[in-house]
Design a protein around this motif. Sequence first.
Motif, PDB file in Angstrom:
ATOM      1  N   ARG A 101       1.037  18.345  57.259  1.00  0.00           N
ATOM      2  CA  ARG A 101      -0.180  18.331  58.073  1.00  0.00           C
ATOM      3  C   ARG A 101      -0.077  17.290  59.181  1.00  0.00           C
ATOM      4  NH1 ARG A 101      -6.214  19.152  56.899  1.00  0.00           N
ATOM      5  NH2 ARG A 101      -7.112  18.115  58.689  1.00  0.00           N
ATOM      6  N   VAL A 106       1.968  20.160  51.626  1.00  0.00           N
ATOM      7  CA  VAL A 106       1.654  21.245  50.703  1.00  0.00           C
ATOM      8  C   VAL A 106       2.915  22.080  50.546  1.00  0.00           C
ATOM      9  CG1 VAL A 106       0.196  23.250  50.285  1.00  0.00           C
ATOM     10  CG2 VAL A 106      -0.751  21.257  51.470  1.00  0.00           C
ATOM     11  N   VAL A 146      -5.067  28.630  55.504  1.00  0.00           N
ATOM     12  CA  VAL A 146      -5.143  27.205  55.234  1.00  0.00           C
ATOM     13  C   VAL A 146      -4.530  27.006  53.847  1.00  0.00           C
ATOM     14  CG1 VAL A 146      -6.611  25.171  54.974  1.00  0.00           C
ATOM     15  CG2 VAL A 146      -7.251  26.984  56.606  1.00  0.00           C
ATOM     16  N   ARG A 203      -3.398  24.838  50.699  1.00  0.00           N
ATOM     17  CA  ARG A 203      -3.942  23.655  50.023  1.00  0.00           C
ATOM     18  C   ARG A 203      -3.076  23.262  48.832  1.00  0.00           C
ATOM     19  NH1 ARG A 203      -9.527  22.663  50.487  1.00  0.00           N
ATOM     20  NH2 ARG A 203      -9.412  22.153  48.280  1.00  0.00           N
ATOM     21  N   PRO A 236      -9.605  25.464  46.096  1.00  0.00           N
ATOM     22  CA  PRO A 236     -10.890  24.853  46.462  1.00  0.00           C
ATOM     23  C   PRO A 236     -11.790  24.707  45.237  1.00  0.00           C
ATOM     24  CG  PRO A 236     -10.308  26.583  48.011  1.00  0.00           C
ATOM     25  CD  PRO A 236      -9.336  26.666  46.873  1.00  0.00           C
ATOM     26  N   GLU A 267     -16.553  23.324  47.405  1.00  0.00           N
ATOM     27  CA  GLU A 267     -15.874  23.730  48.641  1.00  0.00           C
ATOM     28  C   GLU A 267     -16.035  25.226  48.890  1.00  0.00           C
ATOM     29  OE1 GLU A 267     -12.357  20.390  48.915  1.00  0.00           O
ATOM     30  OE2 GLU A 267     -12.128  22.040  47.474  1.00  0.00           O
ATOM     31  N   ARG A 303      -4.775  29.054  46.174  1.00  0.00           N
ATOM     32  CA  ARG A 303      -4.750  27.810  46.953  1.00  0.00           C
ATOM     33  C   ARG A 303      -4.831  28.054  48.452  1.00  0.00           C
ATOM     34  NH1 ARG A 303      -0.085  24.140  46.288  1.00  0.00           N
ATOM     35  NH2 ARG A 303       1.316  25.903  46.057  1.00  0.00           N
ATOM     36  N   THR A 331     -12.035  17.291  55.696  1.00  0.00           N
ATOM     37  CA  THR A 331     -10.681  16.890  55.326  1.00  0.00           C
ATOM     38  C   THR A 331     -10.673  15.714  54.358  1.00  0.00           C
ATOM     39  OG1 THR A 331     -10.536  15.439  57.227  1.00  0.00           O
ATOM     40  CG2 THR A 331      -9.713  17.690  57.498  1.00  0.00           C
ATOM     41  N   ASP A 372      -6.684  16.827  48.491  1.00  0.00           N
ATOM     42  CA  ASP A 372      -5.456  17.393  49.055  1.00  0.00           C
ATOM     43  C   ASP A 372      -5.417  17.273  50.572  1.00  0.00           C
ATOM     44  OD1 ASP A 372      -6.118  20.971  49.260  1.00  0.00           O
ATOM     45  OD2 ASP A 372      -7.300  19.246  49.840  1.00  0.00           O
ATOM     46  N   GLY A 421      -7.552  18.401  52.592  1.00  0.00           N
ATOM     47  CA  GLY A 421      -8.185  19.539  53.236  1.00  0.00           C
ATOM     48  C   GLY A 421      -7.235  20.681  53.544  1.00  0.00           C
ATOM     49  N   GLY A 422      -5.970  20.521  53.247  1.00  0.00           N
ATOM     50  CA  GLY A 422      -5.010  21.581  53.507  1.00  0.00           C
ATOM     51  C   GLY A 422      -4.461  21.511  54.915  1.00  0.00           C
ATOM     52  N   THR A 423      -3.642  22.490  55.238  1.00  0.00           N
ATOM     53  CA  THR A 423      -3.044  22.569  56.559  1.00  0.00           C
ATOM     54  C   THR A 423      -2.967  24.029  56.966  1.00  0.00           C
ATOM     55  OG1 THR A 423      -1.166  21.882  57.928  1.00  0.00           O
ATOM     56  CG2 THR A 423      -0.674  22.470  55.631  1.00  0.00           C
TER      57      THR A 423
END
Length: 185
Positions: A9, A75, A103, A105, A109, A113, A138, A161, A165, A167-169
Amino acid sequence: MPTHVALLRGINVGGSGKVPMAELRAALTARGFTGVATYIQSGNVVLTSPDDPGAVAGTVAGVLREEFALERPVVVFGRDEYAAVLAANPFPQVTEPKQLHAVFRAAPPTDAERAALTAAVEAGRAGGSREDAAIVGRVVYLHLPDGIGRSELGARLSTRTTAADGGGTARNWATVRRLREMLDD
């Protein structure tokens, strides 16, 4: 030996998180990964390791920290899990890759979320938005007909975010598909 996709990320985006890909490949190879390949400049890595995805993520994050002085979420998905991401696409009718994003993660979530995502989609629809989202495991899939740059939903999600995690990418669908091809190279 297992092959993985590592998604970093905030690499080489918006003038911060500068990481030359050749140096990243060299640093990861020095840590014992093989078959290290990168795609574009935004932190997309395909590599081979006997370790599980969690251990790979930890090692890659360590390389970013130690070699590049960057603290960034990483991730990682194994080959089969990554292939399942493409197969599970809930928006197969979307043919323009800039309108579809995933996205990725580190963890699925949470219920909170999920509720926030549902509320964001519903608020957008109440305002006339055509945007949509779905969660599978995920991955949060985003259908953004006007692209991510003009997306109210994307903007709402980018402010979330603070999850464990990071907020993921996110990646657009063209990148998602290209990384899948790289797993087979």
